[in-house]
Write a protein that holds these residues in place. Structure first.
Motif, PDB file in Angstrom:
ATOM      1  N   ALA A 261       0.421  -1.046  -0.029  1.00  0.00           N
ATOM      2  CA  ALA A 261      -0.182   0.174   0.105  1.00  0.00           C
ATOM      3  C   ALA A 261       0.884   1.269   0.039  1.00  0.00           C
ATOM      4  CB  ALA A 261      -0.790   0.147   0.519  1.00  0.00           C
ATOM      5  N   ASP A 262       0.235   2.350  -0.028  1.00  0.00           N
ATOM      6  CA  ASP A 262       0.757   3.461  -0.519  1.00  0.00           C
ATOM      7  C   ASP A 262       1.503   3.844   1.365  1.00  0.00           C
ATOM      8  OD1 ASP A 262      -0.112   3.461  -3.120  1.00  0.00           O
ATOM      9  OD2 ASP A 262      -1.955   5.483  -2.050  1.00  0.00           O
ATOM     10  N   ASP A 263       2.702   4.825   1.837  1.00  0.00           N
ATOM     11  CA  ASP A 263       3.047   5.423   2.640  1.00  0.00           C
ATOM     12  C   ASP A 263       3.384   3.990   3.937  1.00  0.00           C
ATOM     13  OD1 ASP A 263       2.555   8.163   1.341  1.00  0.00           O
ATOM     14  OD2 ASP A 263       0.608   8.037   2.442  1.00  0.00           O
ATOM     15  N   VAL A 264       3.480   2.550   3.354  1.00  0.00           N
ATOM     16  CA  VAL A 264       4.448   2.111   4.374  1.00  0.00           C
ATOM     17  C   VAL A 264       5.050   2.402   5.148  1.00  0.00           C
ATOM     18  CG1 VAL A 264       4.325  -0.480   4.838  1.00  0.00           C
ATOM     19  CG2 VAL A 264       2.130   0.202   3.102  1.00  0.00           C
ATOM     20  N   PHE A 265       6.318   2.312   4.701  1.00  0.00           N
ATOM     21  CA  PHE A 265       7.891   2.000   4.865  1.00  0.00           C
ATOM     22  C   PHE A 265       8.615   3.399   5.570  1.00  0.00           C
ATOM     23  CE2 PHE A 265       6.296  -1.841   1.855  1.00  0.00           C
ATOM     24  CZ  PHE A 265       7.167  -2.703   3.034  1.00  0.00           C
ATOM     25  N   ASP A 266       9.257   3.222   6.287  1.00  0.00           N
ATOM     26  CA  ASP A 266      10.299   4.196   6.954  1.00  0.00           C
ATOM     27  C   ASP A 266      11.226   4.135   5.855  1.00  0.00           C
ATOM     28  OD1 ASP A 266       8.688   4.406   9.375  1.00  0.00           O
ATOM     29  OD2 ASP A 266       8.834   2.664   9.705  1.00  0.00           O
TER      30      ASP A 266
END
Length: 230
Positions: free
Chosen positions: A109-114
């Motif tokens: 999904a969008d905007d999941v990982f640091d």
């Protein structure tokens, strides 16, 4: 035996890495004269994973590159599109959540990982810009990308020696230690065709990443590029 070509058809590249999975880590250590271990340590320092961080390790292969992030307490996802690599990785490291995925169509999904990191894999992707945009998509705002990739030695005399090594020494050494020497002929060709440090920095910026910077390793044989998602 399979060799990928510089048009980088995904099926050819995946098949090539399937062929070399069993001896991939050993071959890399030999061909890099042991430098690959130092490069992995540099990547781990650049990522600077903390407990609870979500780290996507693309082109993770057998998971060797993912271990420092796991040890730091991060939730790391090793991802690769070579099923042979993933199978070998799962056999060696059953505790890691290996995931099959194409860098140009990531199954997240969008905007999941640091942090998203990719070591020696971006060069093998057919659509570099598409992959960099996908990495941007799955990274949270303020998150980072770390790209470790072969580059161009900065000192001209050394660059000449290095090019000669790629052209003359690497293929016979690969023949002695690899299960698919043709894969390393492709490796040499793809390194010579890859953009230099400013060229890759420009591609990152064009894909939407900000604060792009890089650091040379081993005289520029390898460059570590870093950037942030706005």
């Amino acid at each position: 035996m399979t060799r990928a070509f510089l048009d980088k058809q995904p099926s050819d590249v995946a098949s090539m890495f399937d062929d070399v999975a069993a001896k991939y880590d050993l071959t890399n250590d030999v061909l890099s004269l042991g430098q690959s271990r130092l490069w992995r340590k540099a990547v781990a320092r650049a990522v600077d994973a903390r407990p609870g961080d979500r780290v996507l390790d693309l082109a993770a292969g057998t998971g060797t590159s993912s271990l420092p992030f796991e040890r730091a307490g991060a939730r790391v996802v090793p991802c690769d599109f070579s099923l042979g690599m993933l199978g070998e990785g799962k056999r060696r490291r059953p505790g890691l959540p290996f995931t099959a995925g194409d860098a140009t169509r990531l199954p997240f999904a969008d905007d999941v990982f640091d942090t998203v990191t990719i070591s020696f894999g971006l060069r093998n992707v057919q659509d570099t810009q598409g992959a960099l945009r996908e990495m941007l998509r799955v990274t949270r705002p303020g998150g980072r990308i770390v790209v470790c990739e072969f580059s161009h030695p900065t000192w001209a005399p050394f660059r000449t020696v290095y090019t000669e090594y790629l052209m003359r020494a690497l293929p016979p050494v690969a023949t002695a230690v690899s299960s698919n020497p043709d894969a390393y002929v492709y490796l040499a060709d793809s390194i010579r065709a890859w953009p230099d440090q400013p060229g890759l920095a420009a591609l990152l910026a064009e894909a939407g990443w900000s604060k792009v910077a890089w650091r040379n390793l081993t005289g520029g044989i390898v460059a570590l590029h870093r950037a942030t998602k706005p």
